[in-house]
Design a protein around this motif. Structure first.
Motif, PDB file in Angstrom:
ATOM      1  N   THR A 274      36.421  64.965  20.284  1.00  0.00           N
ATOM      2  CA  THR A 274      35.565  65.472  19.208  1.00  0.00           C
ATOM      3  C   THR A 274      34.875  64.297  18.502  1.00  0.00           C
ATOM      4  O   THR A 274      35.396  63.175  18.523  1.00  0.00           O
ATOM      5  CB  THR A 274      36.396  66.281  18.180  1.00  0.00           C
ATOM      6  OG1 THR A 274      37.468  65.447  17.739  1.00  0.00           O
ATOM      7  CG2 THR A 274      36.960  67.545  18.789  1.00  0.00           C
ATOM      8  N   LYS A 275      33.713  64.554  17.883  1.00  0.00           N
ATOM      9  CA  LYS A 275      32.940  63.438  17.318  1.00  0.00           C
ATOM     10  C   LYS A 275      33.610  62.798  16.100  1.00  0.00           C
ATOM     11  O   LYS A 275      33.437  61.627  15.836  1.00  0.00           O
ATOM     12  CB  LYS A 275      31.491  63.858  17.026  1.00  0.00           C
ATOM     13  CG  LYS A 275      31.299  64.836  15.876  1.00  0.00           C
ATOM     14  CD  LYS A 275      29.799  64.966  15.588  1.00  0.00           C
ATOM     15  CE  LYS A 275      29.409  66.072  14.650  1.00  0.00           C
ATOM     16  NZ  LYS A 275      30.321  66.547  13.645  1.00  0.00           N
ATOM     17  N   ASP A 276      34.390  63.583  15.364  1.00  0.00           N
ATOM     18  CA  ASP A 276      35.077  62.984  14.214  1.00  0.00           C
ATOM     19  C   ASP A 276      36.541  62.617  14.538  1.00  0.00           C
ATOM     20  O   ASP A 276      37.413  62.640  13.680  1.00  0.00           O
ATOM     21  CB  ASP A 276      34.993  63.900  12.989  1.00  0.00           C
ATOM     22  CG  ASP A 276      35.414  65.325  13.305  1.00  0.00           C
ATOM     23  OD1 ASP A 276      35.739  65.585  14.488  1.00  0.00           O
ATOM     24  OD2 ASP A 276      35.412  66.159  12.378  1.00  0.00           O
TER      25      ASP A 276
END
Ligand SMILES: O=c1ccn([C@H]2C[C@H](O)[C@@H](COP(=O)(O)O)O2)c(=O)[nH]1
Ligand SMILES: [Zn+2]
Length: 196
Positions: free
Chosen positions: A80-82
């Motif tokens: 996931t990007k975060d």
């Protein structure tokens, strides 16, 4: 005929429905696991010597004084990007087997048995081997195919630490505080009054 022979209301023979040793120690591990705050997997471990004496118990949790409310119980998702590895519980949790070994307070663990509710990971396997534990009995092996658990099995097999799944003799063990209190005429405690 009932298991416990009775003459005029007096028990004359030993009780036959007592717990088998292995069930007893695995149940101790399960009870210990109930202390864990991990919302996904609660693990309990119990180390026992050759005379069936419990040397130490442990469960998975954060290190002493690391608050259960401040440190994360989540699993950070890698893709996931975060993604933040510092938000992953695995950075902080002390495993049940490690806690049990640490709780043994310097006692010699050579030749002891470890009862654990989950097959130990590779990090725990290292500690198990180094501390001289010679046999492992486990209940769940739900992560058997993961590399960390395959590495664990590889090390344990290489050095001859025995491991087998515990097959319980009893399907269930019920602990009901009410039963004890009900047969105690001196108990003024009413479980309905407890604030849980
Ligand atoms: O050998 C082991 C392996 C794992 N644990 C603990 C560590 C974690 O608190 C849980 C596993 O969480 P999952 O969300 O199921 O990945 O089990 C342990 O105590 N001993
Ligand atoms: Zn582990």
């Amino acid at each position: 005929m009932s298991e416990e022979a009775t003459v005029q209301g007096m028990e004359t023979h030993k009780r036959m429905s007592y717990l088998h040793w292995d069930d007893y120690f695995m149940a101790t591990s399960l009870l210990s696991a109930q202390r864990s705050k991990d919302p996904v997997t609660q693990v309990g471990a119990c180390i026992v010597d050759s005379q069936n004496r419990i040397v130490a118990i442990g469960y998975n949790g954060f290190p002493r004084n690391c608050s259960d409310d401040e440190f994360p119980w989540t699993k950070a998702k890698k893709d996931t990007k975060d993604f933040d590895p510092l938000k992953d519980k695995k950075m902080y949790v002390v495993h049940a087997e490690a806690n049990a070994i640490l709780n043994s307070n310097g006692a010699t663990l050579t030749g002891t048995r470890l009862y654990t509710t989950l097959f130990p990971c590779n990090e725990c396997a290292k500690l198990i081997i180094q501390s001289g534990i010679s046999d492992i009995l486990y209940l769940s092996d739900k992560y058997a195919e993961k590399p960390t658990y395959r590495a664990s099995r590889r090390m344990l097999d290489a050095v001859g630490v025995g491991h087998r799944r515990h097959v319980p003799k009893q399907k269930q063990i019920i602990i009901n505080f009410d039963d004890i209190l009900e047969e105690d005429p001196n108990s003024s405690l009413n479980l309905n009054d407890l604030h849980l």
